[in-house]
Motif scaffolding. Structure first.
Motif, mmCIF file in Angstrom:
data_model
loop_
_atom_site.group_PDB
_atom_site.id
_atom_site.type_symbol
_atom_site.label_atom_id
_atom_site.label_comp_id
_atom_site.label_asym_id
_atom_site.label_seq_id
_atom_site.Cartn_x
_atom_site.Cartn_y
_atom_site.Cartn_z
ATOM 1 N N ILE A 24 0.795 -1.120 -0.053
ATOM 2 C CA ILE A 24 0.165 0.196 0.095
ATOM 3 C C ILE A 24 0.937 1.291 -0.157
ATOM 4 C CG2 ILE A 24 -1.880 1.235 1.129
ATOM 5 C CD1 ILE A 24 -2.437 -1.291 2.445
ATOM 6 N N HIS A 25 0.647 2.181 -0.970
ATOM 7 C CA HIS A 25 1.533 3.202 -1.190
ATOM 8 C C HIS A 25 0.664 4.619 -1.503
ATOM 9 C CE1 HIS A 25 5.596 1.142 -1.035
ATOM 10 N NE2 HIS A 25 4.644 0.080 -1.704
ATOM 11 N N ILE A 41 -3.666 0.219 -3.240
ATOM 12 C CA ILE A 41 -3.043 -1.019 -3.010
ATOM 13 C C ILE A 41 -2.363 -1.722 -4.485
ATOM 14 C CG2 ILE A 41 -3.927 -3.480 -2.427
ATOM 15 C CD1 ILE A 41 -5.756 -2.328 -0.488
ATOM 16 N N ASP A 42 -1.641 -2.101 -4.320
ATOM 17 C CA ASP A 42 -0.938 -2.872 -5.468
ATOM 18 C C ASP A 42 -1.663 -4.162 -5.917
ATOM 19 O OD1 ASP A 42 0.675 -4.000 -7.369
ATOM 20 O OD2 ASP A 42 2.537 -3.704 -6.651
ATOM 21 N N PRO A 43 -2.353 -4.437 -6.834
ATOM 22 C CA PRO A 43 -2.925 -5.635 -6.935
ATOM 23 C C PRO A 43 -2.322 -6.774 -7.310
ATOM 24 C CG PRO A 43 -3.412 -4.316 -8.770
ATOM 25 C CD PRO A 43 -2.596 -3.582 -7.970
ATOM 26 N N ASP A 44 -0.911 -6.533 -7.749
ATOM 27 C CA ASP A 44 -0.085 -7.646 -8.195
ATOM 28 C C ASP A 44 0.624 -7.934 -6.844
ATOM 29 O OD1 ASP A 44 -0.861 -7.590 -10.684
ATOM 30 O OD2 ASP A 44 0.853 -6.274 -11.480
ATOM 31 N N SER A 45 0.777 -7.249 -5.536
ATOM 32 C CA SER A 45 1.532 -7.766 -4.573
ATOM 33 C C SER A 45 0.600 -8.112 -3.163
ATOM 34 C CB SER A 45 2.163 -6.514 -4.020
ATOM 35 O OG SER A 45 3.333 -6.225 -5.002
ATOM 36 N N VAL A 75 -10.967 0.225 -8.750
ATOM 37 C CA VAL A 75 -10.109 -0.904 -9.109
ATOM 38 C C VAL A 75 -8.954 -0.458 -10.095
ATOM 39 C CG1 VAL A 75 -9.990 -3.287 -10.396
ATOM 40 C CG2 VAL A 75 -11.980 -2.730 -8.984
ATOM 41 N N GLU A 76 -9.388 0.133 -11.111
ATOM 42 C CA GLU A 76 -8.496 0.892 -12.210
ATOM 43 C C GLU A 76 -7.649 1.929 -11.282
ATOM 44 O OE1 GLU A 76 -5.966 1.470 -14.809
ATOM 45 O OE2 GLU A 76 -7.209 -0.160 -14.718
ATOM 46 N N ILE A 77 -8.302 2.776 -10.453
ATOM 47 C CA ILE A 77 -7.678 3.800 -9.942
ATOM 48 C C ILE A 77 -6.429 3.287 -8.981
ATOM 49 C CG2 ILE A 77 -8.036 5.595 -8.215
ATOM 50 C CD1 ILE A 77 -10.674 6.020 -9.170
ATOM 51 N N ASN A 78 -6.765 2.346 -8.134
ATOM 52 C CA ASN A 78 -5.691 1.753 -7.513
ATOM 53 C C ASN A 78 -4.449 1.250 -8.383
ATOM 54 O OD1 ASN A 78 -6.336 0.817 -4.231
ATOM 55 N ND2 ASN A 78 -8.025 1.559 -5.448
ATOM 56 N N ARG A 79 -4.655 0.400 -9.165
ATOM 57 C CA ARG A 79 -4.001 -0.108 -10.286
ATOM 58 C C ARG A 79 -3.183 0.749 -10.916
ATOM 59 N NH1 ARG A 79 -3.155 -5.237 -12.681
ATOM 60 N NH2 ARG A 79 -5.066 -5.884 -11.600
#
Length: 564
Positions: A24-25, A41-45, A75-79
């Motif tokens: 989370i950044h 939140i980084d969805p890949d991590s 979802v897209e905003i986080n990514r």
């Protein structure tokens, strides 16, 4: 299944430190934390552990398969916060944890434990109290001029943003801790002075915010029918100082100069269906006024172009889901031009949303919001009441007039000077170094005086930004205490209470606030609302007085039970 941070994010970073894989950044140690519109939140991590969900004070985090429909854009905003990289590569490394600045250590010295007066009760004040009370034996006395605490969370957050107000659950937990005392309905500078507080505390920490609007200096501002967005926020939120404002909703158009988040809040509330607002904590008199409202359009005006819009992406997403929002054809053209040059990801996402807005030439079928760009306010027209506002097209002499019966400004906040402390009027802050108040003429510290929040750093950041800011101030204060640089109080904890009660007999303590809080919630429960607020100080004090009358009866009942 990754988790997603949504619109209600308060930026306090509790989720960052709860996350075991640092996904989370931005975190408080990163340069863009103070200005970030939200956390991501980084969805890949993400490893789907749910630790962030449990840590979030405003319930803003969901598994991606359980998102409310209106939050799906996040979802897209986080990514999009995270750079593209080869499949399987996680950034940053999952072995790294967010660095945690340790709690400020207090080495008890002298006759009395470290005792701190905090002036103000909003987020900056509550986070500062939280940091102080991590150390055993520390005493915190919080002073607030209203009979109710929590500052702009109670009186500034829009009534249809109830999720954001959930942060008060955390503040309640802080106020229940051993060593914490409320002194509500006490105005520092009027009922008690800075010197009074310093006599009975090692230090006085000001977290009084920046509650006054910057004023727009043009002809006609000051006419009936003109005001500021912040005043309207206080009015519909039931702030006792704004209940009597003559807010006139009998005209078809409102113009708001400035396009930050507060402007969006006011526009959204003024155009919202009153039946939806009836399930919030909006003030009863404001709800009644909105039921009779004739408003058909709120125009949000900016001096500059769409690429420089001051509102945040999360608030724009929320606005477009709650209201009809439109643009004139010429502003649609400006958006297209800006899209051709923009490089920043989140600015592009804002512009893409603006590009999809409806055309303002369409018939108005329900109250709507219109964005207008590149207009510089020139003067408000009207004799006994505002009837219109004139603009010049920014950078030209071309004149544009908008008829309006209510003209509001929302061009930022400015700090208010604090009695007995220096003040930088240009910056709107108390001069300080790391939260330690400094005399600008000598460059020397003013013993025992500290600041945190907007009065320390200026009007930037969000609710949770105050958490890391307050921690830094508390480190400074604790270091001064440990070094023996703070004076010793005249007396112990009871001496403070005696002094305050002598100056302000109707001071409200934690029990009094609890009585007000419970009474408001009970009134709300009867109407399927979170609470029905008391909006007059006298009514709040009546509730406190009734609670005091009942106290001897309860004490007698408890005594009888113990004697059995």
């Amino acid at each position: 299944m990754p988790h997603v941070i949504t619109q209600a994010c308060c930026n306090d970073a509790s989720c960052v430190f709860a996350c075991p894989v640092y996904c989370i950044h931005p975190s408080p140690d990163e340069p863009d934390f103070a200005t970030a519109e939200m956390l991501y939140i980084d969805p890949d991590s993400c490893v789907d552990c749910g630790a962030c969900v449990r840590a979030c004070p405003v319930d803003a985090i969901y598994p991606d398969t359980q998102l409310p429909e209106k939050q799906l854009p996040f979802v897209e905003i986080n990514r999009s916060y995270y750079p593209e990289r080869p499949e399987g590569v996680k950034l940053p490394p999952t072995s790294k944890l967010a660095p945690v600045l340790p709690a400020a250590e207090v080495h008890q010295r002298g006759k009395y434990p470290l005792t701190v007066a905090i002036v103000g009760s909003g987020p900056a004040a509550m986070y500062a109290a939280d940091e102080l009370l991590t150390q055993p034996g520390v005493l915190v006395n919080m002073f607030e001029k209203l009979p109710t605490p929590y500052g702009l969370v109670r009186a500034g957050v829009a009534p249809d943003h109830q999720q954001t107000k959930l942060v008060t659950r955390l503040f309640d937990e802080i106020s229940w801790r051993r060593g914490f005392n409320f002194f509500l309905n006490v105005e520092v500078g009027a009922d008690v002075s800075h010197a009074d507080l310093l006599d009975y505390h090692h230090a006085v920490l000001y977290a009084s915010g920046a509650l006054h609007d910057r004023r727009l200096e043009i002809d006609g501002m000051g006419l009936p029918g003109t005001g500021t967005a912040t005043e309207v926020v206080g009015w519909y939120n039931g702030h006792p100082e704004f209940t009597g404002l003559p807010i006139d909703l009998s005209h078809e158009r409102v113009v708001i100069v400035g396009n930050g988040n507060v402007a969006l809040d006011v526009a959204r509330v003024l155009t919202r269906d009153p039946n939806e607002l009836a399930h919030t904590d909006i003030a009863d008199y404001a709800l009644a006024a909105m039921r009779d409202s004739k408003i058909q359009e709120v125009v949000i005006v900016a001096r500059r172009g769409p690429i420089d819009s001051a509102f945040t992406l999360p608030e724009l997403v929320g606005l477009t889901q709650a209201a009809d929002v439109v643009l004139d054809a010429e502003d649609h053209a400006r958006v297209r031009n800006d899209l051709a040059t923009v490089r920043d990801t989140f600015t592009r996402q804002k512009l893409e949303i603006l590009a999809k807005l409806g055309d303002a030439s369409a018939p108005i079928t329900r109250p709507r919001i219109r964005f207008a760009y590149e207009l510089t306010p020139a003067r408000v027209l009207g004799e006994e009441h505002a009837t219109a506002i004139e603009f010049t097209r920014t950078g030209t002499d071309q004149v544009r007039r908008l008829d309006a019966g209510l003209v509001l400004t929302s061009i930022g906040y400015h700090g208010t000077p604090i009695a007995d402390l220096p003040f930088d009027d240009a910056a709107g802050v108390v001069p300080n170094e790391g939260g330690r108040v400094i005399d600008p003429t000598t460059g020397q510290r003013i013993p025992g005086a500290y600041v945190t929040g907007w009065i320390k750093r200026g009007t930037n950041g969000f609710i949770g930004t105050n958490k890391s800011d307050s921690l830094l101030t508390i480190h400074t204060l604790a270091a001064d205490y440990n070094a023996g640089l703070l004076g010793e109080p005249k007396g112990g904890p009871r001496s403070v209470a005696r002094m305050v009660h002598a100056r302000k007999p109707d001071v409200v303590d934690a029990a009094g606030w609890k009585a007000i809080n419970n009474a408001e919630k009970a009134r709300g429960a009867a109407e399927d609302r979170p609470r029905v607020k008391f909006t007059r100080t006298a009514d709040m004090l009546d509730v406190v007085e009734d609670q005091h009358k009942d106290l001897p009866l309860l004490q007698n009942l408890l005594g009888a039970l113990r004697r059995r």
